[in-house]
Design an enzyme around this catalytic site. Structure first.
Site: not given
Length: 602
Positions: A432, A556, A559-561
């Site tokens: 992030s 991403s 799930n990640y940002l």
DNA sequence: GTAGGGACTTGGTTCAACATTA
DNA sequence: TAATGTTGAACCAAGTCCCTAC
């Protein structure tokens, strides 16, 4: 502090559109914005005790795979050149293999061996006596039958297709939703996985094994006491009906390959999942506040007298710097041989005191999750390098690099550093913060929307690269790249001609100086500008595509940002959110779209 | 500490639907 | 209108992390 279940009552005032859908704990942050929503939600005063996920849950139970339909008489399986009519059980398993004939799996030895062993178990005694070697089996008629069936389905007339679609929709309507605490929520996977051959990834020792058909008698139903318990299919019973409101699943069963439990859970757009997601990013944001202390601490620990501490500190450095996964231990021989940080072995790294003009370079080469290769050459601090050398001393290639460390030790340590901190939070945090920094660096406010989107994709790509999210280049990649180039060439030609026309229009106007010639010249000018913009758009598209060849952005993004970074960026630069998030993604990130202003900082 | 079960997130591939082109 | 390319959704495998029992 915001809390679960506080009362929110939204009313519409004149001039506003539908009120936003708001989750209780987001109160106060999201009241400012509005967004189209099919209904005004009223959340009743709910008090959830510790660990309680819901108070009321009602659903229709899972949707089961259709029963096996035997092959028509004119489709045969052959053994040793002779047609053999198989018993229904054995025939079904044969069709699983036959359908996959053109797949690479069926060329793999482990797949063949596992399939054949499990298939024989489904055979009758007579069949077992007869069918002893896979290489004498002939599935091609079966393969052809299913291939043609599939083609026929694709070639169905419009109306027939429409009918099928309506049936699917009906099933979705009936089984695809549940009622959770007074709200109709979408279920993620309401279908029970059909039987088939297990397709483990990488070098999976169990590939080809038979995944058995799941019956209602295998399924546990979870719903509330006051709800209507779903009816099992006629003539069947559930394995169990329970009421456990400390978990979020609606149904579960144990699969036979790894004897792990599978669940039916809610769609990411649901309140339950959304809250959890939001919480995840808040934890990552808390890490932002303490990460510099943690980094200072692990640098100190590199010099600790305790070997265990040193290993912990070096591993954490990798997890932080390279966004490696934690690396739990795995049962040997049960799964593909893959590793993460804590399970790295000596054979997975190479040390170079100097390489390509850089000092203290570590070369990583290992298979990570899903057997995706991680290959990276990284210059590291001198202390790290020295430590690695020490950890590798007197070890065999197949020995653990961090022999005094595992994920449980590491996570216990992290828990002491920050409440709720685990290894994977670093991945979320670094992903992030990278997006946010890259967006700041790459976005030019003067750019048009297309160029801004390219900047966004580049920032997204930087994250995917960090997290090693790869994909197989699409089969059509080269060709579609070529097509795009052809378009660009044509556009360039068009531009050339338009410029020529403009030039002559200018000359014409210079000579005549009439109103008409002026108009004509203006028209040509506009045309050139338009074509130039189109050409630039195409070129941007090509760059984007090329850079995306082997990188998967979706993982991403999903799930990640922290979606609030994206929403804020879109608002700040006037990029419509639909250009970045598709419909599903907008549903999943509804909470972020509602609550985020352009000033949001991760 | 360790083995194993359980719940939940993350991940790439495949398949189907949709859009565009020939 | 059929063929082809592109995108999104479905699928389900494979991780992480927590808990409990010994």
């Amino acid at each position: 502090m915001l809390y679960r279940g506080c009362r929110i009552l939204l009313t519409l005032s004149a001039g506003t559109r539908w009120a936003p859908r708001v989750w209780p704990q987001l109160r106060g942050v999201c009241m400012a914005s509005t967004r189209a929503s099919p209904a005004v939600f009223r959340w009743e005063e709910e008090h959830y005790e510790d660990g309680m996920k819901w108070k009321f849950l009602e659903h229709r139970g899972p949707y089961f795979a259709p029963p096996y339909e035997p092959l028509p008489d004119d489709v045969s399986f052959y053994y040793d050149g002779k047609p053999v009519k198989l018993s229904p059980g054995a025939e079904e398993v044969a069709t699983f293999y036959g359908k996959m004939l053109d797949h690479e799996y069926t060329t793999k030895e482990a797949f063949q061996k596992n399939f054949f062993a499990d298939w024989r178990e489904q055979m009758t005694n007579e069949e077992r006596k007869l069918i002893k070697h896979l290489h004498k089996c002939e599935f091609s008629e079966i393969h052809k039958y299913f291939f043609e069936k599939n083609e026929a389905r694709k070639a169905l007339p419009k109306e027939e297709k429409q009918k099928l679609k309506e049936e699917t929709n009906k099933i979705q309507e009936e089984y695809g939703y549940c009622i959770l605490d007074g709200h109709r929520e979408k279920i993620g996977n309401f279908k029970i996985e059909p039987p088939g051959l297990f397709r483990g990834r990488g070098d999976h020792p169990k590939m080809g094994m038979l995944k058995l058909r799941i019956m209602p008698e295998d399924v546990i139903i979870n719903c509330s006491k006051e709800s209507k318990v779903p009816d099992p299919p006629p003539g069947h019973k559930w394995k169990e009906v329970r009421c456990d409101n400390t978990v979020t699943w609606l149904a579960s069963w144990t699969e036979n390959i790894q004897s792990s439990i599978k669940y039916i859970m809610l769609n990411p757009s649901s309140k339950l999942k959304g809250e959890k997601d939001w919480q995840k990013y808040e934890t990552a944001r808390r890490l932002k506040g303490v990460v510099s202390d943690i980094r200072a601490q692990y640098r100190v620990d590199w010099k600790s007298r305790e070997m265990k501490k040193r290993q912990r500190a070096v591993a954490l450095y990798f997890i932080d710097k390279l966004a490696l996964r934690a690396g739990n231990e795995k049962e040997e021989g049960e799964t593909a041989d893959t590793v993460g940080c804590c399970s790295l072995r000596v054979e997975h790294i190479q040390l170079y005191p100097e390489l390509d003009g850089q000092q203290y370079v570590v070369e990583f080469d290992f298979l990570g999750k899903d057997s995706i290769r991680y290959y990276n050459k990284v210059p590291v601090e001198k202390e790290v390098f020295k430590n690695l050398k020490l950890f590798m001393e007197n070890k065999n290639p197949e020995d653990d690099l961090f022999d005094r460390l595992n994920t449980s030790i590491l996570n216990k340590h992290l828990q002491d550093l920050m409440d709720g901190l685990t290894a994977k939070v670093f991945r979320t945090y670094n992903a992030s913060i990278t997006l946010q920094n890259q967006l700041k660096e790459l976005t030019n406010g003067e750019d048009n929307v297309a160029a801004k989107i390219l900047s966004y994709n580049r920032a997204n790509r930087a994250v995917a690269l960090l997290c090693n999210h790869q994909r197989a280049p699409p089969k059509t990649f080269e060709k579609s790249m070529q097509n795009l180039q052809t378009k660009i060439d044509a556009k360039e030609q068009q531009l050339k001609e338009a410029k020529k026309e403009l030039k002559s229009a200018k000359a014409e106007h210079k000579a005549r100086k009439s109103e008409k010639s002026k108009k004509e010249m203006e028209k040509k000018k506009k045309q050139v500008a338009r074509i130039e913009e189109q050409l630039m758009k195409l070129k941007l598209q090509a760059t984007d595509k090329e850079e995306n060849k082997q990188i998967a952005l979706g993982t991403s993004k999903l799930n990640y940002l922290d979606p609030r970074i994206t929403v804020a960026w879109c608002k700040k630069y006037g990029v419509p959110i639909e250009k970045i998030y598709n419909k599903t993604q907008r549903e999943k990130f509804a909470w972020a779209i509602d609550m985020t202003s352009e000033n949001f900082e991760f």
